[in-house]
Design a protein around this motif. Structure first.
Motif, PDB file in Angstrom:
ATOM      1  N   ALA A  81       0.856  -1.183   0.000  1.00 12.61           N
ATOM      2  CA  ALA A  81       0.000   0.000   0.000  1.00 12.61           C
ATOM      3  C   ALA A  81       0.891   1.233   0.000  1.00 12.61           C
ATOM      4  N   VAL A  82       0.344   2.323  -0.541  1.00  8.77           N
ATOM      5  CA  VAL A  82       1.074   3.589  -0.622  1.00  8.77           C
ATOM      6  C   VAL A  82       0.181   4.692  -0.078  1.00  8.77           C
ATOM      7  N   GLY A  83       0.764   5.549   0.770  1.00  9.86           N
ATOM      8  CA  GLY A  83       0.033   6.685   1.319  1.00  9.86           C
ATOM      9  C   GLY A  83       0.635   7.995   0.859  1.00  9.86           C
ATOM     10  N   ALA A  84      -0.129   9.073   0.995  1.00  7.49           N
ATOM     11  CA  ALA A  84       0.272  10.392   0.503  1.00  7.49           C
ATOM     12  C   ALA A  84       0.586  11.331   1.652  1.00  7.49           C
ATOM     13  N   LYS A  85       1.221  12.433   1.303  1.00  6.02           N
ATOM     14  CA  LYS A  85       1.457  13.518   2.256  1.00  6.02           C
ATOM     15  C   LYS A  85       0.240  14.432   2.222  1.00  6.02           C
ATOM     16  N   LEU A  86      -0.446  14.528   3.341  1.00 10.65           N
ATOM     17  CA  LEU A  86      -1.664  15.325   3.424  1.00 10.65           C
ATOM     18  C   LEU A  86      -1.411  16.537   4.303  1.00 10.65           C
ATOM     19  N   LEU A  87      -1.887  17.684   3.860  1.00 11.25           N
ATOM     20  CA  LEU A  87      -1.707  18.938   4.587  1.00 11.25           C
ATOM     21  C   LEU A  87      -3.050  19.494   5.038  1.00 11.25           C
ATOM     22  N   TYR A  88      -3.025  20.153   6.196  1.00 14.54           N
ATOM     23  CA  TYR A  88      -4.168  20.972   6.584  1.00 14.54           C
ATOM     24  C   TYR A  88      -4.237  22.171   5.633  1.00 14.54           C
ATOM     25  N   PRO A  89      -5.386  22.825   5.537  1.00 18.40           N
ATOM     26  CA  PRO A  89      -5.485  23.985   4.637  1.00 18.40           C
ATOM     27  C   PRO A  89      -4.470  25.087   4.922  1.00 18.40           C
ATOM     28  N   ASP A  90      -3.966  25.161   6.164  1.00 19.53           N
ATOM     29  CA  ASP A  90      -2.981  26.202   6.480  1.00 19.53           C
ATOM     30  C   ASP A  90      -1.558  25.789   6.134  1.00 19.53           C
ATOM     31  N   LEU A 133      -1.529  -6.445   5.414  1.00 18.23           N
ATOM     32  CA  LEU A 133      -0.691  -6.496   4.216  1.00 18.23           C
ATOM     33  C   LEU A 133       0.769  -6.722   4.591  1.00 18.23           C
ATOM     34  N   ARG A 134       1.211  -6.098   5.665  1.00 19.88           N
ATOM     35  CA  ARG A 134       2.582  -6.334   6.125  1.00 19.88           C
ATOM     36  C   ARG A 134       2.780  -7.790   6.534  1.00 19.88           C
ATOM     37  N   ALA A 135       1.737  -8.374   7.115  1.00 21.15           N
ATOM     38  CA  ALA A 135       1.832  -9.783   7.512  1.00 21.15           C
ATOM     39  C   ALA A 135       1.988 -10.693   6.295  1.00 21.15           C
ATOM     40  N   LEU A 136       1.577 -10.202   5.119  1.00 18.06           N
ATOM     41  CA  LEU A 136       1.784 -10.952   3.876  1.00 18.06           C
ATOM     42  C   LEU A 136       3.210 -10.803   3.358  1.00 18.06           C
ATOM     43  N   GLY A 137       3.994  -9.951   4.015  1.00 12.09           N
ATOM     44  CA  GLY A 137       5.347  -9.699   3.561  1.00 12.09           C
ATOM     45  C   GLY A 137       5.473  -8.466   2.688  1.00 12.09           C
ATOM     46  N   ARG A 138       4.401  -7.680   2.589  1.00 16.99           N
ATOM     47  CA  ARG A 138       4.435  -6.482   1.762  1.00 16.99           C
ATOM     48  C   ARG A 138       4.896  -5.272   2.579  1.00 16.99           C
ATOM     49  N   ARG A 139       5.461  -4.303   1.884  1.00 15.77           N
ATOM     50  CA  ARG A 139       5.884  -3.064   2.513  1.00 15.77           C
ATOM     51  C   ARG A 139       4.827  -1.986   2.328  1.00 15.77           C
ATOM     52  N   ILE A 140       4.713  -1.101   3.309  1.00 14.24           N
ATOM     53  CA  ILE A 140       3.804   0.041   3.232  1.00 14.24           C
ATOM     54  C   ILE A 140       4.673   1.282   3.055  1.00 14.24           C
ATOM     55  N   LEU A 141       4.428   2.049   2.008  1.00 19.17           N
ATOM     56  CA  LEU A 141       5.237   3.227   1.725  1.00 19.17           C
ATOM     57  C   LEU A 141       4.424   4.507   1.892  1.00 19.17           C
ATOM     58  N   TRP A 142       5.118   5.542   2.346  1.00 16.25           N
ATOM     59  CA  TRP A 142       4.549   6.891   2.382  1.00 16.25           C
ATOM     60  C   TRP A 142       5.419   7.772   1.507  1.00 16.25           C
ATOM     61  N   THR A 143       4.796   8.545   0.618  1.00 17.83           N
ATOM     62  CA  THR A 143       5.560   9.422  -0.246  1.00 17.83           C
ATOM     63  C   THR A 143       5.141  10.872  -0.070  1.00 17.83           C
ATOM     64  N   PRO A 144       6.110  11.772   0.122  1.00 21.72           N
ATOM     65  CA  PRO A 144       5.779  13.189   0.229  1.00 21.72           C
ATOM     66  C   PRO A 144       5.543  13.841  -1.124  1.00 21.72           C
ATOM     67  N   HIS A 145       5.806  13.101  -2.198  1.00 21.97           N
ATOM     68  CA  HIS A 145       5.676  13.665  -3.542  1.00 21.97           C
ATOM     69  C   HIS A 145       4.253  13.528  -4.086  1.00 21.97           C
ATOM     70  N   ALA A 146       3.382  12.843  -3.367  1.00 24.46           N
ATOM     71  CA  ALA A 146       1.947  12.845  -3.657  1.00 24.46           C
ATOM     72  C   ALA A 146       1.321  13.762  -2.608  1.00 24.46           C
ATOM     73  N   LEU A 147       0.967  14.963  -3.022  1.00 27.19           N
ATOM     74  CA  LEU A 147       0.616  16.017  -2.076  1.00 27.19           C
ATOM     75  C   LEU A 147      -0.832  16.450  -2.273  1.00 27.19           C
ATOM     76  N   LEU A 148      -1.603  16.394  -1.169  1.00 23.87           N
ATOM     77  CA  LEU A 148      -3.012  16.785  -1.204  1.00 23.87           C
ATOM     78  C   LEU A 148      -3.357  17.522   0.088  1.00 23.87           C
ATOM     79  N   TYR A 149      -4.420  18.316   0.043  1.00 18.59           N
ATOM     80  CA  TYR A 149      -4.985  18.897   1.251  1.00 18.59           C
ATOM     81  C   TYR A 149      -5.970  17.914   1.869  1.00 18.59           C
ATOM     82  N   HIS A 150      -6.077  17.956   3.193  1.00 19.39           N
ATOM     83  CA  HIS A 150      -7.075  17.151   3.886  1.00 19.39           C
ATOM     84  C   HIS A 150      -7.776  18.041   4.913  1.00 19.39           C
TER      85      HIS A 150
END
Length: 755
Positions: free
Chosen positions: A588-597, A676-693
């Protein structure tokens, strides 16, 4: 004078009242108690004798030591008016000496300024005449009014003493303007009086480095939004400072850390067949690269440590390295490190995460604080000889250590989470940096392993690795749940449709029983747009169940879970996430999320935080590097939020999707990632996918008791299933705090949390 003594104080004792205390000794009759009289301006209030045991007087030769007194003041001087209180020697009428003022003004207002923790004043106060009334205090800084605070926090230890509900505590965060390194005088007094609390005034000196972006943001909100002053002050009071930059805090923490090192050393024991370790200091410019390279290559030791000029190893470094190598098959061992200040004091600790190849490619966080086994070292020396021409010994050593770390198999790396390497007095930035030669080195490594990725410089100190998509990128379905809140949904969808540059995606909007006419009309229009589908879900809210249903129905090989309160910032967000998602080892891959400020809302999820799990790196602004570039580099994490998460559809289904029975509202994403980690998969977070939350827009600030109880049940379930109360997240240093905000404080032992 034959009688010596002192009228020491008037104190209020629990369960007794106001008591005059002191001692008196008659030198001519040291074994006899002295007769005394308690007087006021109105005359004698009563007589008594000094016959309480005082050990310090007995030790000083004052007879049997029975010369102390503690006499209760009568009610006639407790009328709220000032009185002249004296203790007279009965036989000659002389008054015992007293250090303080002889005027006794029996206060009905009591309080104490106890501490300044995380730049927040803390203490208690109450009114004896109205114990249930919440006291109001005025805060003064450098002679200027800074604010008021109500004493409404529960202090159980005061409840019985005062005879009240115990709501007498207070906390007041100091303004960000005081973080200037200068001394400031802080006074706390009861409102509309001159009476200060015990412990007031005091002097504070706060450096600018202690102030986090989040603390600065909250301070600004409190100043701008007076309507939310009490809520804002409470949030500020709970917000930690960045004490990692505080030398005094580090010195205090080190006392506990050294005890942990000693315990680890004792547990490691001695190994008769321990590998030999050669510590080789880097020489000066008089030694050539070829000569030094030959010397290192010819070392007969099993393991080599290259020591920077001026650096030193902790006495426990070598034995703990040898213990780690005793496991067999280990190729490289690294530790945490710090610097030696100009005065010899240890400063600038660098607490490192567990081994993470993606993170290391982006920023070489290990540095020279490592021991390299001979086969790994030989391979690195050969690779450097084939591809680089270092200008000096320093550059050669950097290249060899960096190449060894880039090339070593992940399963052969071990981490020692102890500060065992002490750099010389120089900036932390002396670590290997993202110079052009390091970009080439990372690219050469990617080429050797056949990775379809390109390395490029990312600022002055980082490398960004872009993973290439196939010529025909795989399709992905974006799943967006909503219930009314047209303003959020419309902003989300319009940003996705107008900014996303990924060529192959469609959208499923899950309508969880919307009722507002405007929302229903918008959804009806959406259903007519190509590539957008509306899936009705007219059932009670169950975040996990609605996603499971849609994932089972779609045919795309990849799914992107997206909250209805996010907005796209970076158009290539989906290319970035899919570039990682198609890697076979990534779950799985997660994004960098920012508050509106602009401050970070999600920088990965730290499992074990608060004994459960929570978003990391929220103390930083979106453009800050974070802790040793933590907020700016791709990295492995234990979990990411489903507010923006990409994964394979088949693996989502293989682990049973989200747990709709036990995690219908919260932690379903954490549970999914851990499966998913228990399946041997890695979970990644990338700061280059940038969205507001806009997280606060969809989360109620005041929830019903039923909702709170449901959340507590899910917390308990997470703890029971994944042991999160004792979970040590491998991608976050155990030396860093697991409290409210990550990456800003030390992980203090329980008894030291108030330091």
């Amino acid at each position: 004078m034959a009688v010596d003594g002192k009228f020491e104080a008037i104190e209020r004792l629990p369960g007794i009242g106001w008591v005059a205390k002191g001692w008196a000794v008659d030198a001519q009759a040291a074994d006899q108690p002295v007769r005394l009289a308690l007087t006021s301006e109105g005359g004698v209030l009563g007589e008594f004798q000094a016959d309480l045991f005082r050990p310090e007087l007995a030790a000083a030769g004052g007879g049997a030591g029975r010369h102390g007194f503690a006499v209760k003041l009568p009610g006639e001087v407790l009328d709220g008016r000032p009185h002249l209180i004296r203790i007279l020697v009965r036989k000659d009428g002389t008054a015992l000496a007293r250090d303080g003022d002889e005027i006794f003004f029996p206060p009905h207002l009591h309080g104490q300024l106890e501490s300044v923790e995380h730049a927040t004043l803390r203490g208690w106060a109450f009114d004896e005449q109205a114990p249930e009334r919440l006291s109001l205090l005025e805060i003064e800084v450098d002679g200027t009014h800074a604010g008021t605070v109500r004493c409404d926090q529960l202090r159980p230890e005061l409840a019985q003493f005062v005879g009240s509900s115990g709501r007498h505590g207070f906390s007041f965060p100091l303004s960000a303007a005081l973080f200037d390194g200068q001394p400031h005088r802080v006074a706390v007094r009861f409102a509309n009086t001159d009476r200060q609390l015990v412990g007031s005034p005091l002097e504070v000196r706060l450096s600018a480095g202690l102030l986090t972006a989040r603390r600065r943001r909250l301070d600004r909100l409190v100043a701008e939004r007076g309507v939310a002053l009490e809520e804002g002050l409470a949030a500020l009071a709970a917000e930690p400072l960045n004490r990692l930059s505080d030398p005094a805090a580090y010195r205090a923490w080190l006392e506990h850390h050294e005890a942990a090192i000693a315990a680890a050393l004792a547990a490691a024991g001695r190994h008769a067949d321990a590998p030999t370790v050669a510590v080789i200091p880097l020489p000066g410019p008089e030694v050539g690269v070829a000569d030094f390279a030959a010397m290192v290559a010819d070392s007969a030791a099993d393991v080599v440590v290259l020591l920077e000029p001026g650096a030193r190893l902790h006495p426990a470094f070598l034995p703990l390295v040898q213990a780690a190598l005793a496991e067999g098959g280990v190729g490289l061992v690294y530790s945490d490190e710090d610097s030696q200040g100009p005065d010899g004091a240890r400063v600038q600790p660098h607490f490192k995460p567990g081994w993470d190849p993606d993170r290391y490619q982006a920023f070489p966080y290990v540095g020279f604080a490592c021991a390299i086994v001979r086969d790994c070292l030989a391979q690195a020396i050969a690779l450097v000889a084939d591809s680089e021409t270092p200008v000096d010994v320093w550059a050669w050593a950097q290249a060899v250590v960096d190449t060894a770390l880039l090339s070593v198999a992940a399963e052969r790396v071990r981490q020692l989470p102890f500060v065992l390497y002490h750099r010389a007095a120089k900036p932390v930035a002396r670590l290997p940096r993202a110079l052009p030669q390091r970009v080439s080195r990372v690219q050469a490594h990617l080429d050797r392993i056949g990775a379809p990725a390109g390395a490029q410089m990312d600022g002055a100190e980082r490398v960004r690795v872009r993973w290439q998509l196939p010529a025909a990128p795989p399709p992905v379905t974006l799943i967006i749940p909503t219930r009314d809140r047209l303003d959020l949904l419309k902003a989300c969808l319009e940003s996705v449709l107008s900014k996303t540059t990924y060529p192959r995606y469609d959208i499923v909007v899950i309508d969880n029983d919307s009722r507002e006419p405007a929302t229903l009309a918008y959804l009806e229009g959406l259903a007519r747009r190509p590539g957008v589908w509306v899936r009705r879900w007219p059932q009670p809210f169950n975040y996990a169940a609605m996603h499971n249903a849609v994932v089972a129905e779609i045919s795309s090989p990849y799914v992107a879970l997206l909250n209805n309160d996010v907005e796209v910032i970076a158009p290539e967000w989906l290319e970035e996430m899919m570039g990682h998602a198609i890697r076979p080892e990534v779950g799985a891959v997660g994004a960098k999320l920012l508050y509106p400020d602009g401050t970070i809302q999600h920088g990965g999820v730290l499992v074990g935080q608060h004994g459960a799990a929570d978003a990391a790196q929220r103390a930083f602004s979106g453009d800050e590097d974070g802790y040793f570039h933590s907020a700016m580099v791709v990295q492995t994490v234990s979990a990411v939020t489903a507010a923006c998460l990409v994964c394979r559809r088949d693996e989502y289904l293989a682990v049973g999707g989200m747990d709709a029975e036990r995690f219908s509202v919260a932690f379903n994403d954490v549970d999914l990632c851990l499966k998913l980690r228990a399946l041997g998969r890695r979970i990644l977070w990338t700061p280059h996918a940038l969205l507001y939350h806009h997280e606060s827009a969809t989360r109620q600030t005041s929830r019903s008791p039923e909702a709170q109880a449901h959340e507590q049940r899910e917390v308990a379930t997470l703890r029971a299933k994944w042991q999160t109360e004792t979970f040590l997240d491998p991608f976050y240093s155990p030396n860093l705090t697991r409290s409210l905000q990550t990456h800003v404080d030390f992980n203090w032992p329980p008894a030291s949390l108030a330091l």
